[in-house]
Write a protein that holds these residues in place. Structure first.
Motif, PDB file in Angstrom:
ATOM      1  N   GLY A 159       0.960  -0.977   0.020  1.00  0.00           N
ATOM      2  CA  GLY A 159       0.223   0.117   0.181  1.00  0.00           C
ATOM      3  C   GLY A 159       0.853   1.298   0.236  1.00  0.00           C
ATOM      4  N   ASP A 160       1.933   1.099   0.405  1.00  0.00           N
ATOM      5  CA  ASP A 160       3.239   1.796   0.350  1.00  0.00           C
ATOM      6  C   ASP A 160       4.502   1.918   0.285  1.00  0.00           C
ATOM      7  OD1 ASP A 160       4.560   4.564   0.603  1.00  0.00           O
ATOM      8  OD2 ASP A 160       3.899   5.333   2.801  1.00  0.00           O
ATOM      9  N   PRO A 161       4.839   1.452  -0.601  1.00  0.00           N
ATOM     10  CA  PRO A 161       6.116   0.706  -0.919  1.00  0.00           C
ATOM     11  C   PRO A 161       7.383   1.441  -0.629  1.00  0.00           C
ATOM     12  CG  PRO A 161       5.068   1.242  -3.156  1.00  0.00           C
ATOM     13  CD  PRO A 161       4.093   1.658  -2.196  1.00  0.00           C
ATOM     14  N   GLU A 162       7.168   2.223  -0.628  1.00  0.00           N
ATOM     15  CA  GLU A 162       8.353   3.923  -0.303  1.00  0.00           C
ATOM     16  C   GLU A 162       8.641   3.277   0.947  1.00  0.00           C
ATOM     17  OE1 GLU A 162       9.462   8.603  -0.638  1.00  0.00           O
ATOM     18  OE2 GLU A 162       8.071   7.402  -2.148  1.00  0.00           O
ATOM     19  N   ARG A 163       7.022   3.560   2.165  1.00  0.00           N
ATOM     20  CA  ARG A 163       7.518   3.207   3.389  1.00  0.00           C
ATOM     21  C   ARG A 163       7.504   1.833   3.621  1.00  0.00           C
ATOM     22  NH1 ARG A 163       2.584   3.368   7.621  1.00  0.00           N
ATOM     23  NH2 ARG A 163       4.285   2.724   9.697  1.00  0.00           N
ATOM     24  N   MET A 164       7.985   0.812   3.050  1.00  0.00           N
ATOM     25  CA  MET A 164       8.674  -0.315   3.151  1.00  0.00           C
ATOM     26  C   MET A 164       9.949  -0.309   3.024  1.00  0.00           C
ATOM     27  SD  MET A 164       6.953  -3.866   1.315  1.00  0.00           S
ATOM     28  CE  MET A 164       8.047  -3.315   0.232  1.00  0.00           C
ATOM     29  N   ALA A 165      10.166  -0.037   1.603  1.00  0.00           N
ATOM     30  CA  ALA A 165      11.388  -0.197   1.651  1.00  0.00           C
ATOM     31  C   ALA A 165      12.310   0.569   2.772  1.00  0.00           C
ATOM     32  CB  ALA A 165      11.808   0.754   0.287  1.00  0.00           C
ATOM     33  N   LYS A 166      11.468   2.010   2.937  1.00  0.00           N
ATOM     34  CA  LYS A 166      12.827   2.785   3.809  1.00  0.00           C
ATOM     35  C   LYS A 166      12.712   1.731   5.058  1.00  0.00           C
ATOM     36  CE  LYS A 166      11.396   7.403   2.464  1.00  0.00           C
ATOM     37  NZ  LYS A 166      10.896   8.537   2.554  1.00  0.00           N
ATOM     38  N   ILE A 167      11.973   0.818   5.647  1.00  0.00           N
ATOM     39  CA  ILE A 167      12.014   0.365   6.946  1.00  0.00           C
ATOM     40  C   ILE A 167      12.543  -0.947   6.750  1.00  0.00           C
ATOM     41  CG2 ILE A 167      10.390  -1.764   8.194  1.00  0.00           C
ATOM     42  CD1 ILE A 167       8.246   0.325   7.903  1.00  0.00           C
ATOM     43  N   MET A 168      12.567  -1.084   4.979  1.00  0.00           N
ATOM     44  CA  MET A 168      13.647  -2.389   5.159  1.00  0.00           C
ATOM     45  C   MET A 168      15.550  -1.990   5.336  1.00  0.00           C
ATOM     46  SD  MET A 168      12.200  -5.467   4.969  1.00  0.00           S
ATOM     47  CE  MET A 168      13.107  -6.539   4.175  1.00  0.00           C
ATOM     48  N   ALA A 169      15.594  -0.245   4.623  1.00  0.00           N
ATOM     49  CA  ALA A 169      16.299  -0.124   4.473  1.00  0.00           C
ATOM     50  C   ALA A 169      17.602   0.236   6.036  1.00  0.00           C
ATOM     51  CB  ALA A 169      16.656   1.451   3.962  1.00  0.00           C
ATOM     52  N   ILE A 170      16.326   0.547   6.698  1.00  0.00           N
ATOM     53  CA  ILE A 170      16.594   1.189   7.720  1.00  0.00           C
ATOM     54  C   ILE A 170      18.179  -0.089   8.545  1.00  0.00           C
ATOM     55  CG2 ILE A 170      16.133   1.403  10.092  1.00  0.00           C
ATOM     56  CD1 ILE A 170      13.824   2.817   9.528  1.00  0.00           C
ATOM     57  N   HIS A 171      17.204  -1.289   9.053  1.00  0.00           N
ATOM     58  CA  HIS A 171      17.976  -2.274   8.963  1.00  0.00           C
ATOM     59  C   HIS A 171      19.382  -3.192   8.080  1.00  0.00           C
ATOM     60  CE1 HIS A 171      15.079  -1.905  12.588  1.00  0.00           C
ATOM     61  NE2 HIS A 171      14.607  -1.658  11.577  1.00  0.00           N
ATOM     62  N   GLY A 172      19.257  -2.593   6.944  1.00  0.00           N
ATOM     63  CA  GLY A 172      20.107  -2.813   5.869  1.00  0.00           C
ATOM     64  C   GLY A 172      20.553  -4.580   6.485  1.00  0.00           C
ATOM     65  N   PRO A 173      21.575  -5.807   6.044  1.00  0.00           N
ATOM     66  CA  PRO A 173      21.609  -7.021   5.676  1.00  0.00           C
ATOM     67  C   PRO A 173      20.914  -7.063   7.042  1.00  0.00           C
ATOM     68  CG  PRO A 173      23.896  -5.347   5.857  1.00  0.00           C
ATOM     69  CD  PRO A 173      23.239  -4.468   6.223  1.00  0.00           C
ATOM     70  N   ARG A 174      20.976  -6.775   8.532  1.00  0.00           N
ATOM     71  CA  ARG A 174      20.326  -7.470   9.374  1.00  0.00           C
ATOM     72  C   ARG A 174      18.519  -7.675   9.151  1.00  0.00           C
ATOM     73  NH1 ARG A 174      20.233  -4.502  13.273  1.00  0.00           N
ATOM     74  NH2 ARG A 174      20.373  -2.295  12.744  1.00  0.00           N
ATOM     75  N   ALA A 175      17.946  -7.338   8.579  1.00  0.00           N
ATOM     76  CA  ALA A 175      16.539  -6.946   8.318  1.00  0.00           C
ATOM     77  C   ALA A 175      16.432  -8.579   7.480  1.00  0.00           C
ATOM     78  CB  ALA A 175      16.384  -6.582   7.205  1.00  0.00           C
ATOM     79  N   PRO A 176      15.262  -9.379   8.655  1.00  0.00           N
ATOM     80  CA  PRO A 176      14.570 -10.423   7.572  1.00  0.00           C
ATOM     81  C   PRO A 176      14.285 -10.222   6.207  1.00  0.00           C
ATOM     82  CG  PRO A 176      13.691  -9.471   9.832  1.00  0.00           C
ATOM     83  CD  PRO A 176      14.394  -8.196   8.981  1.00  0.00           C
ATOM     84  N   GLN A 177      14.609 -11.269   5.833  1.00  0.00           N
ATOM     85  CA  GLN A 177      14.636 -11.530   4.296  1.00  0.00           C
ATOM     86  C   GLN A 177      12.582 -11.370   3.956  1.00  0.00           C
ATOM     87  OE1 GLN A 177      16.692 -14.268   1.734  1.00  0.00           O
ATOM     88  NE2 GLN A 177      18.240 -14.682   2.882  1.00  0.00           N
ATOM     89  N   LEU A 178      12.261 -10.471   2.842  1.00  0.00           N
ATOM     90  CA  LEU A 178      10.578 -11.159   2.452  1.00  0.00           C
ATOM     91  C   LEU A 178      10.140 -11.617   1.794  1.00  0.00           C
ATOM     92  CD1 LEU A 178       7.845  -8.842   3.525  1.00  0.00           C
ATOM     93  CD2 LEU A 178       9.013  -6.979   2.265  1.00  0.00           C
ATOM     94  N   VAL A 179       9.518 -12.822   1.524  1.00  0.00           N
ATOM     95  CA  VAL A 179       8.886 -13.544   0.790  1.00  0.00           C
ATOM     96  C   VAL A 179       6.526 -13.238   0.918  1.00  0.00           C
ATOM     97  CG1 VAL A 179       8.596 -15.500   0.282  1.00  0.00           C
ATOM     98  CG2 VAL A 179      10.772 -15.172   1.054  1.00  0.00           C
ATOM     99  N   MET A 180       6.248 -13.255   0.041  1.00  0.00           N
ATOM    100  CA  MET A 180       5.226 -12.659  -0.085  1.00  0.00           C
ATOM    101  C   MET A 180       3.990 -12.795  -1.429  1.00  0.00           C
ATOM    102  SD  MET A 180       5.773  -8.485  -0.769  1.00  0.00           S
ATOM    103  CE  MET A 180       4.449  -7.636  -0.059  1.00  0.00           C
ATOM    104  N   ALA A 181       2.640 -12.639  -0.845  1.00  0.00           N
ATOM    105  CA  ALA A 181       1.443 -13.254  -1.366  1.00  0.00           C
ATOM    106  C   ALA A 181       1.142 -12.035  -2.095  1.00  0.00           C
ATOM    107  CB  ALA A 181       0.578 -13.555  -1.220  1.00  0.00           C
ATOM    108  N   THR A 182       0.895 -11.589  -2.759  1.00  0.00           N
ATOM    109  CA  THR A 182       0.400 -10.193  -3.685  1.00  0.00           C
ATOM    110  C   THR A 182      -0.438 -10.701  -5.129  1.00  0.00           C
ATOM    111  OG1 THR A 182       1.726 -10.135  -5.863  1.00  0.00           O
ATOM    112  CG2 THR A 182       3.004  -9.744  -3.428  1.00  0.00           C
ATOM    113  N   GLY A 183      -1.535  -9.709  -5.116  1.00  0.00           N
ATOM    114  CA  GLY A 183      -2.135  -9.201  -6.440  1.00  0.00           C
ATOM    115  C   GLY A 183      -1.402  -8.966  -7.747  1.00  0.00           C
ATOM    116  N   THR A 184      -1.771  -8.747  -8.769  1.00  0.00           N
ATOM    117  CA  THR A 184      -0.913  -8.497 -10.033  1.00  0.00           C
ATOM    118  C   THR A 184       0.124  -7.421  -9.349  1.00  0.00           C
ATOM    119  OG1 THR A 184      -2.717  -8.469 -11.290  1.00  0.00           O
ATOM    120  CG2 THR A 184      -1.017  -7.871 -12.124  1.00  0.00           C
TER     121      THR A 184
END
Length: 344
Positions: free
Chosen positions: A254-279
């Protein structure tokens, strides 16, 4: 194991026979038909795409596909109001993506059947005890989506890992099936690939089977609220013992930019993200290429909407032909894209 499509087909066939015996009558030839597509959330882009598919297909025949429902704030109570409104409008068919099976099976759907309005489900089916209230189900095999997500996880961590599952509502049938599929697949072993996980065990969190565990605080439920989902995600990525975060829906996008920023804060220490999505959007694919999203299983909601309309029209005109086509899936891990195969 009997496939879900086979179960749905048998239940649908029995229900069709019952409705015919009760005197279900088709509309006169040449009448412009009006259908209701009831979403979980009318503001969700996936359901908007499903309605566009339904509406475009309907217009080609001079018919109409109404998009009805509520935002996530109303949730399943909003669905009941939408069913009642559709019945009052005397639509020629109802398609609903189910949020709470028992709730709408008790109130709403029986009234539609009493008025001889054919009902189908899409995306999210009724629970098995309630399935006689619908004619058939159109959409993906949600248990199979969970299996595909789990196979991405197994490819990335063959010896197991710790995961945190994210979901919408506790009662959403399709999302619970996806969670069950994940657990079922991660519990399976090569020596006993089909029997070492049962429907009951799939309801229980993973506690070390084949090296897979679930965070004690998960699954996290957001009731379809994108902002809540992103807030939960921001908390989950801080857990240093979690290796993968696995949303079984697309709320984070719903807000991919915010999601990317959350991941970027934690860098290599962040968990990997595997998800179900629509198109998938161009932005989603860009995030996947950059490694922010590590893999996804995507559902073609537009095509689902086209199939929903075709099925409702079949029943409304008395053809009683059940569409066998399953909603297309796309699976991506890193740079690889493949069309979904039957995982069973």
């Amino acid at each position: 194991m009997v496939g879900r499509a086979s179960i749905a087909h048998l239940a649908s066939a029995a229900t069709i026979c019952t409705l015919i015996m009760l005197g279900f009558s088709a509309p006169a030839e040449g009448k412009n038909l009006k259908f209701s597509l009831i979403s979980k959330d009318i503001e969700d882009i996936n359901f908007i795409n499903a309605w566009r598919g339904c509406s475009d297909a309907a217009r080609r025949n001079g018919d109409e596909c109404l998009h009805m429902g509520d935002t996530q704030i109303g949730y399943f109570r909003g669905q009941l109001e939408a069913i009642n409104k559709a019945v009052a409008l005397k639509v020629d068919g109802i398609a609903i993506s189910v949020t709470n099976s028992a709730f709408i099976a008790k109130d709403g759907l029986p009234d539609a059947l009493d008025r001889k309005i054919p009902v189908i489900t899409f995306d999210s089916d009724l629970e098995p005890p309630d399935q006689p209230l619908r004619r058939t189900y159109i959409g993906p095999n949600n248990f199979g989506i969970g299996i595909r997500l789990a196979r991405i996880l197994k490819e990335k961590a063959p010896k197991g890992a710790s995961i945190c599952i994210m979901s919408g509502g506790r009662f959403d049938p399709n999302l619970n099936e996806r969670i069950a599929g994940i657990r079922h697949e991660l519990r399976r072993t090569p020596e006993n690939p089909s029997l070492n996980s049962t429907p009951e065990s799939a309801k229980s969190p993973l506690t070390g089977e084949n090296g897979w565990t679930e965070d004690d605080r998960c699954p996290l439920y957001n009731k379809g609220d994108d902002n809540l989902g992103l807030s939960q995600f921001a908390q989950a990525v801080q857990n240093t013992t979690t290796d993968f975060i696995v949303p079984v829906g697309a709320w984070l996008l719903g807000d991919p930019e915010r999601m990317a920023k959350i991941m970027a804060i934690h860098g290599p220490r962040a968990p990997q993200l595997v998800m179900a999505t629509g198109t998938p959007s161009d932005e989603q694919d860009r995030l996947t290429r950059k490694g922010i999203i590590d893999g996804y299983v995507a559902i073609d909601f537009y095509r689902m909407g086209e199939l929903v309309y075709q099925q409702m029209r079949n029943f409304a005109t008395g053809e009683n032909v059940i569409i066998a086509e399953e909603t297309p899936l796309r699976i991506r891990m890193g740079g690889d894209i493949q069309v979904g195969e039957n995982p069973m």
